[in-house]
Motif scaffolding. Structure first.
Motif, mmCIF file in Angstrom:
data_model
loop_
_atom_site.group_PDB
_atom_site.id
_atom_site.type_symbol
_atom_site.label_atom_id
_atom_site.label_comp_id
_atom_site.label_asym_id
_atom_site.label_seq_id
_atom_site.Cartn_x
_atom_site.Cartn_y
_atom_site.Cartn_z
ATOM 1 N N GLY A 230 -10.872 -2.062 5.273
ATOM 2 C CA GLY A 230 -10.880 -1.288 4.042
ATOM 3 C C GLY A 230 -9.413 -1.241 3.305
ATOM 4 O O GLY A 230 -9.511 -0.369 2.339
ATOM 5 N N LYS A 231 -8.409 -1.891 3.524
ATOM 6 C CA LYS A 231 -7.177 -2.097 2.967
ATOM 7 C C LYS A 231 -7.075 -2.751 1.426
ATOM 8 O O LYS A 231 -6.633 -2.490 0.617
ATOM 9 N N LEU A 232 -8.065 -3.854 1.277
ATOM 10 C CA LEU A 232 -8.522 -4.574 0.038
ATOM 11 C C LEU A 232 -9.609 -4.757 -0.109
ATOM 12 O O LEU A 232 -10.407 -5.075 1.088
ATOM 13 N N ARG A 233 -10.120 -5.079 -1.247
ATOM 14 C CA ARG A 233 -11.425 -5.330 -1.527
ATOM 15 C C ARG A 233 -11.882 -6.843 -1.731
ATOM 16 O O ARG A 233 -12.832 -7.660 -1.447
ATOM 17 N N TYR A 234 -10.961 -7.410 -2.463
ATOM 18 C CA TYR A 234 -11.210 -8.924 -3.218
ATOM 19 C C TYR A 234 -9.857 -9.760 -2.676
ATOM 20 O O TYR A 234 -8.717 -9.111 -2.703
ATOM 21 N N LEU B 167 0.835 -1.297 -0.008
ATOM 22 C CA LEU B 167 0.034 0.153 -0.030
ATOM 23 C C LEU B 167 0.762 1.243 0.002
ATOM 24 O O LEU B 167 0.535 2.135 -0.652
ATOM 25 N N GLN B 168 2.005 1.316 0.782
ATOM 26 C CA GLN B 168 2.926 2.304 0.861
ATOM 27 C C GLN B 168 3.523 2.569 -0.616
ATOM 28 O O GLN B 168 3.749 3.745 -1.226
ATOM 29 N N ARG B 169 3.966 1.612 -1.071
ATOM 30 C CA ARG B 169 4.548 1.672 -2.361
ATOM 31 C C ARG B 169 3.713 2.062 -3.508
ATOM 32 O O ARG B 169 4.149 3.192 -4.292
ATOM 33 N N LEU B 170 2.654 1.679 -3.507
ATOM 34 C CA LEU B 170 1.509 1.949 -4.549
ATOM 35 C C LEU B 170 0.840 3.247 -4.296
ATOM 36 O O LEU B 170 0.031 3.915 -5.033
ATOM 37 N N GLN B 171 1.090 3.755 -2.943
ATOM 38 C CA GLN B 171 0.797 5.093 -2.654
ATOM 39 C C GLN B 171 -0.864 5.189 -2.652
ATOM 40 O O GLN B 171 -1.701 6.036 -3.124
ATOM 41 N N VAL B 172 -1.394 4.133 -2.142
ATOM 42 C CA VAL B 172 -3.013 4.122 -2.027
ATOM 43 C C VAL B 172 -3.142 3.484 -0.523
ATOM 44 O O VAL B 172 -2.586 2.915 0.325
ATOM 45 N N ASP B 173 -4.377 3.964 -0.287
ATOM 46 C CA ASP B 173 -5.070 3.332 0.964
ATOM 47 C C ASP B 173 -5.797 1.945 0.974
ATOM 48 O O ASP B 173 -6.019 1.236 2.061
ATOM 49 N N CYS B 174 -6.090 1.549 -0.498
ATOM 50 C CA CYS B 174 -6.656 0.394 -0.742
ATOM 51 C C CYS B 174 -6.406 -0.251 -2.097
ATOM 52 O O CYS B 174 -6.262 0.665 -2.978
ATOM 53 N N VAL B 175 -6.206 -1.547 -2.218
ATOM 54 C CA VAL B 175 -5.966 -2.204 -3.502
ATOM 55 C C VAL B 175 -7.387 -2.774 -3.645
ATOM 56 O O VAL B 175 -7.806 -3.198 -2.634
ATOM 57 N N ASP B 176 -7.758 -3.021 -5.011
ATOM 58 C CA ASP B 176 -8.838 -3.745 -5.435
ATOM 59 C C ASP B 176 -8.847 -5.165 -5.115
ATOM 60 O O ASP B 176 -9.601 -5.653 -4.662
ATOM 61 N N LEU B 177 -7.605 -5.680 -5.338
ATOM 62 C CA LEU B 177 -7.537 -7.383 -5.216
ATOM 63 C C LEU B 177 -6.143 -7.514 -4.689
ATOM 64 O O LEU B 177 -5.032 -6.990 -4.972
ATOM 65 N N VAL B 178 -6.113 -8.402 -3.839
ATOM 66 C CA VAL B 178 -4.709 -8.944 -3.123
ATOM 67 C C VAL B 178 -4.595 -10.397 -3.504
ATOM 68 O O VAL B 178 -5.490 -10.963 -3.190
ATOM 69 N N GLN B 179 -3.636 -10.783 -4.061
ATOM 70 C CA GLN B 179 -3.648 -12.221 -4.234
ATOM 71 C C GLN B 179 -2.482 -13.012 -3.537
ATOM 72 O O GLN B 179 -1.422 -12.509 -3.486
ATOM 73 N N TYR B 180 -2.924 -14.176 -3.034
ATOM 74 C CA TYR B 180 -1.600 -15.057 -2.531
ATOM 75 C C TYR B 180 -0.640 -15.430 -3.632
ATOM 76 O O TYR B 180 -1.286 -16.191 -4.553
#
Length: 322
Positions: free
Chosen positions: A148-152, A106-119
């Motif tokens: 609220g840090k990731l959606r899917y 999140l810090q590197r992408l400069q966002v509060d939330c990503v839409d999808l995190v995958q293992y």
């Protein structure tokens, strides 16, 4: 929902049962920090892709020591973030490692939330058990989702379709349904340990978003001299993929992706079989899919520390047995 610019140059598809509509071509993040790609070129590629209708952005916590995420983060400033569906991946199998990697991404992408995190890199039969352990990464992802840090939530892997099926089975046992699954889908895959034959039908049945990768395997497939880049992309687009993720390290390769979309038409069974017959001999032994047959592509094998610690209760069992 992503505020995508609906662009006639791009196709858009449903992402499984999420209700999201995403571009049929996704921009692969690994290539954004290759040695011959400077930061300004990486930003230009990302923004040009978005301007022309690509909405799906792929990345990973470990890509080039975080440089890929940092460059994408810079490219997504100035209103570009709102136009994309942003995905990244984590390697952590433990709760602690996963939580740390999510925050760093999140810090590197400069966002509060990503839409999808995958293992990332589900390559071993023990990976699902580590992730779904009570001390595992899934607990961290659910906490991050609630915060609220990731959606899917999804998973990726490139080694063996049976390991993908095992991951779905272990998730079922935990009462969890993945939103997406990512895997190699290419003209060689059909002939050797095929994800298209074994995993894709299961995902279609479950209405899980199918993310194709390694359509050209970083150009390795092209060394077989059996198929063209456009044929590779057409084959992957013809499968029931939500997104075909492809690496882009130049404006010419970006243009190639749009050419593939412009010239794509659903293929007949005869057309598919004609294409596969061209690759049958070259693809029979996995020679041009080294991500299946070697450990060269396995970042987590080279850096086991990325996975985090094994569950404490298992260590305690070992101590008690000793």
């Amino acid at each position: 929902m992503t505020k995508a610019r609906v662009n006639s140059e791009m196709l858009y598809r449903e992402l499984g049962s999420t209700g999201e509509k995403v571009s049929a071509i996704g921009l692969g993040g690994w290539h954004l920090s290759l040695k011959h790609v400077d930061e300004q070129m990486a930003i230009r590629i990302v923004r040009s892709a978005i301007d022309r209708g690509i909405t799906f952005m792929d990345n990973c916590w470990d890509y080039n020591n975080g440089v890929s995420e940092s460059r994408m983060g810079k490219a997504l400033r100035d209103g570009y973030r709102d136009q994309v569906f942003l995905m990244t991946k984590i390697d952590g199998r433990s709760r602690e490692a996963a939580a740390k990697q999510i925050d760093e991404s999140l810090q590197r992408l400069q966002v509060d939330c990503v839409d999808l995190v995958q293992y990332h890199e589900i390559l071993r039969f023990e990976d699902p058990h580590r992730i779904f352990d009570q001390e595992g990464a899934h607990a961290a992802c659910l906490e991050a989702q609630k915060a609220g840090k990731l959606r899917y939530i999804g998973f990726t892997g490139h080694k063996d379709p049976y390991i993908h099926l095992h991951m779905l089975e272990v998730a079922d046992q935990s009462g969890f349904k993945f939103d997406t699954v990512q895997m190699p889908l290419n003209v060689m895959d059909a002939h050797y340990r095929s994800f298209a034959k074994l995993v894709v039908p299961e995902l279609v049945k479950r209405n899980i978003g199918i993310l194709g990768m390694k359509s050209m395997a970083n150009g390795i497939l092209l060394n077989s001299n059996t198929v063209t880049p456009i044929e590779c992309l057409h084959y992957a687009l013809n499968l029931p993929t939500s997104v075909v993720i492809t690496g882009m390290d130049s404006m010419e390769i970006l243009e190639q992706a749009f050419e593939a979309v412009r010239t794509f038409h659903p293929m007949t069974e005869d057309q598919v079989q004609t294409l596969l017959s061209k690759t049958a001999e070259a693809g029979a032994r996995g020679e041009f899919e080294p991500f299946k047959t070697s450990s060269i592509f396995d970042g987590t094998a080279q850096h086991p520390d990325w996975l985090g610690q094994e569950p404490q209760r298992l260590q305690q069992l070992m101590s008690a047995a000793g």
